[in-house]
Design a protein around this motif. Structure first.
Motif, PDB file in Angstrom:
ATOM      1  N   ARG A   1      11.246  66.336  58.741  1.00  0.00           N
ATOM      2  CA  ARG A   1      12.092  67.511  58.469  1.00  0.00           C
ATOM      3  C   ARG A   1      12.368  68.281  59.756  1.00  0.00           C
ATOM      4  NH1 ARG A   1      10.082  72.135  57.827  1.00  0.00           N
ATOM      5  NH2 ARG A   1       8.094  71.425  56.982  1.00  0.00           N
ATOM      6  N   ARG A   2      11.328  68.521  60.541  1.00  0.00           N
ATOM      7  CA  ARG A   2      11.494  69.299  61.776  1.00  0.00           C
ATOM      8  C   ARG A   2      12.393  68.597  62.785  1.00  0.00           C
ATOM      9  NH1 ARG A   2       5.827  72.398  63.049  1.00  0.00           N
ATOM     10  NH2 ARG A   2       5.566  73.211  60.963  1.00  0.00           N
ATOM     11  N   LEU A   3      12.387  67.273  62.757  1.00  0.00           N
ATOM     12  CA  LEU A   3      13.226  66.513  63.680  1.00  0.00           C
ATOM     13  C   LEU A   3      14.601  66.198  63.098  1.00  0.00           C
ATOM     14  CD1 LEU A   3      10.535  64.054  65.077  1.00  0.00           C
ATOM     15  CD2 LEU A   3      11.517  66.046  66.241  1.00  0.00           C
ATOM     16  N   GLY A   4      14.827  66.606  61.840  1.00  0.00           N
ATOM     17  CA  GLY A   4      16.121  66.372  61.192  1.00  0.00           C
ATOM     18  C   GLY A   4      16.358  64.916  60.859  1.00  0.00           C
ATOM     19  N   LEU A   5      15.292  64.188  60.522  1.00  0.00           N
ATOM     20  CA  LEU A   5      15.389  62.767  60.211  1.00  0.00           C
ATOM     21  C   LEU A   5      15.125  62.546  58.731  1.00  0.00           C
ATOM     22  CD1 LEU A   5      13.336  61.475  63.274  1.00  0.00           C
ATOM     23  CD2 LEU A   5      15.819  61.695  63.081  1.00  0.00           C
ATOM     24  N   HIS A   6      15.516  61.350  58.254  1.00  0.00           N
ATOM     25  CA  HIS A   6      15.363  61.052  56.831  1.00  0.00           C
ATOM     26  C   HIS A   6      14.474  59.848  56.552  1.00  0.00           C
ATOM     27  CE1 HIS A   6      18.375  64.054  55.958  1.00  0.00           C
ATOM     28  NE2 HIS A   6      19.146  63.510  56.867  1.00  0.00           N
ATOM     29  N   SER A   7      14.051  59.142  57.596  1.00  0.00           N
ATOM     30  CA  SER A   7      13.231  57.958  57.361  1.00  0.00           C
ATOM     31  C   SER A   7      12.360  57.656  58.574  1.00  0.00           C
ATOM     32  CB  SER A   7      14.120  56.741  57.082  1.00  0.00           C
ATOM     33  OG  SER A   7      14.811  56.366  58.259  1.00  0.00           O
ATOM     34  N   THR A   8      11.345  56.861  58.325  1.00  0.00           N
ATOM     35  CA  THR A   8      10.473  56.415  59.405  1.00  0.00           C
ATOM     36  C   THR A   8      11.259  55.561  60.393  1.00  0.00           C
ATOM     37  OG1 THR A   8       8.575  56.491  57.930  1.00  0.00           O
ATOM     38  CG2 THR A   8       8.336  55.158  59.914  1.00  0.00           C
ATOM     39  N   ALA A   9      12.212  54.787  59.885  1.00  0.00           N
ATOM     40  CA  ALA A   9      13.040  53.958  60.771  1.00  0.00           C
ATOM     41  C   ALA A   9      13.795  54.840  61.771  1.00  0.00           C
ATOM     42  CB  ALA A   9      14.016  53.125  59.955  1.00  0.00           C
TER      43      ALA A   9
ATOM     44  N   MET B   1       5.186  66.940  74.291  1.00  0.00           N
ATOM     45  CA  MET B   1       5.192  67.031  72.838  1.00  0.00           C
ATOM     46  C   MET B   1       6.571  67.483  72.380  1.00  0.00           C
ATOM     47  SD  MET B   1       2.580  69.110  70.314  1.00  0.00           S
ATOM     48  CE  MET B   1       1.288  68.853  71.480  1.00  0.00           C
ATOM     49  N   GLU B   2       7.041  66.899  71.276  1.00  0.00           N
ATOM     50  CA  GLU B   2       8.346  67.263  70.733  1.00  0.00           C
ATOM     51  C   GLU B   2       8.368  68.738  70.350  1.00  0.00           C
ATOM     52  OE1 GLU B   2      11.056  65.235  70.436  1.00  0.00           O
ATOM     53  OE2 GLU B   2       9.904  63.666  71.389  1.00  0.00           O
ATOM     54  N   ALA B   3       9.477  69.385  70.606  1.00  0.00           N
ATOM     55  CA  ALA B   3       9.618  70.808  70.300  1.00  0.00           C
ATOM     56  C   ALA B   3       9.412  71.069  68.818  1.00  0.00           C
ATOM     57  CB  ALA B   3      11.009  71.286  70.725  1.00  0.00           C
ATOM     58  N   GLY B   4       8.600  72.053  68.503  1.00  0.00           N
ATOM     59  CA  GLY B   4       8.394  72.465  67.131  1.00  0.00           C
ATOM     60  C   GLY B   4       7.362  71.680  66.354  1.00  0.00           C
ATOM     61  N   LEU B   5       6.783  70.645  66.949  1.00  0.00           N
ATOM     62  CA  LEU B   5       5.766  69.860  66.246  1.00  0.00           C
ATOM     63  C   LEU B   5       4.383  70.389  66.589  1.00  0.00           C
ATOM     64  CD1 LEU B   5       6.902  66.141  66.697  1.00  0.00           C
ATOM     65  CD2 LEU B   5       7.407  67.714  64.821  1.00  0.00           C
ATOM     66  N   SER B   6       3.526  70.389  65.584  1.00  0.00           N
ATOM     67  CA  SER B   6       2.134  70.754  65.838  1.00  0.00           C
ATOM     68  C   SER B   6       1.441  69.590  66.554  1.00  0.00           C
ATOM     69  CB  SER B   6       1.411  71.049  64.526  1.00  0.00           C
ATOM     70  OG  SER B   6       1.219  69.849  63.788  1.00  0.00           O
ATOM     71  N   ARG B   7       0.282  69.873  67.098  1.00  0.00           N
ATOM     72  CA  ARG B   7      -0.489  68.831  67.780  1.00  0.00           C
ATOM     73  C   ARG B   7      -0.780  67.684  66.814  1.00  0.00           C
ATOM     74  NH1 ARG B   7      -5.654  67.681  67.583  1.00  0.00           N
ATOM     75  NH2 ARG B   7      -6.149  69.614  66.529  1.00  0.00           N
ATOM     76  N   ARG B   8      -1.160  68.007  65.584  1.00  0.00           N
ATOM     77  CA  ARG B   8      -1.498  66.985  64.591  1.00  0.00           C
ATOM     78  C   ARG B   8      -0.265  66.169  64.199  1.00  0.00           C
ATOM     79  NH1 ARG B   8      -6.180  64.757  63.811  1.00  0.00           N
ATOM     80  NH2 ARG B   8      -7.269  66.524  62.929  1.00  0.00           N
TER      81      ARG B   8
ATOM     82  N   ILE C   1      11.359  55.995  64.486  1.00  0.00           N
ATOM     83  CA  ILE C   1      11.088  54.943  65.469  1.00  0.00           C
ATOM     84  C   ILE C   1      12.279  54.760  66.392  1.00  0.00           C
ATOM     85  CG2 ILE C   1      10.625  52.474  65.738  1.00  0.00           C
ATOM     86  CD1 ILE C   1       8.944  52.765  63.106  1.00  0.00           C
ATOM     87  N   ALA C   2      13.485  54.787  65.850  1.00  0.00           N
ATOM     88  CA  ALA C   2      14.685  54.676  66.673  1.00  0.00           C
ATOM     89  C   ALA C   2      14.764  55.817  67.685  1.00  0.00           C
ATOM     90  CB  ALA C   2      15.938  54.655  65.788  1.00  0.00           C
ATOM     91  N   LEU C   3      14.424  57.026  67.244  1.00  0.00           N
ATOM     92  CA  LEU C   3      14.411  58.177  68.141  1.00  0.00           C
ATOM     93  C   LEU C   3      13.406  57.964  69.265  1.00  0.00           C
ATOM     94  CD1 LEU C   3      15.293  61.148  68.744  1.00  0.00           C
ATOM     95  CD2 LEU C   3      13.359  61.845  67.336  1.00  0.00           C
ATOM     96  N   ALA C   4      12.228  57.471  68.905  1.00  0.00           N
ATOM     97  CA  ALA C   4      11.174  57.243  69.901  1.00  0.00           C
ATOM     98  C   ALA C   4      11.578  56.173  70.908  1.00  0.00           C
ATOM     99  CB  ALA C   4       9.886  56.835  69.195  1.00  0.00           C
TER     100      ALA C   4
END
Length: 62
Positions: A45-53, A1-8, A56-59
């Protein structure tokens, strides 16, 4: 799981990456669409991203 993210948030992230809409995610997880949108905002916000794109690129490791 990504650091700082809740399970949900992690569950929502996986479904977003799979191309699911907020409405589909809400139905699958038994949540309201507004709750799904809030989880999406929080995880970006927690991942420091600004868009869904960017999510997905991160993933995809881009």
């Amino acid at each position: 799981m990504e650091a700082g993210l809740s399970r949900r948030e992690h569950e929502v992230m996986v479904l977003i990456i799979q191309g699911r809409t907020s409405k589909e995610i809400a139905r699958l997880l038994g949540l309201s669409v507004l709750t799904v949108r809030k989880h999406r905002e929080n995880l970006l916000r927690r991942l420091g991203l600004h868009s869904t794109a960017q999510l997905i690129a991160l993933a995809l490791g881009s």
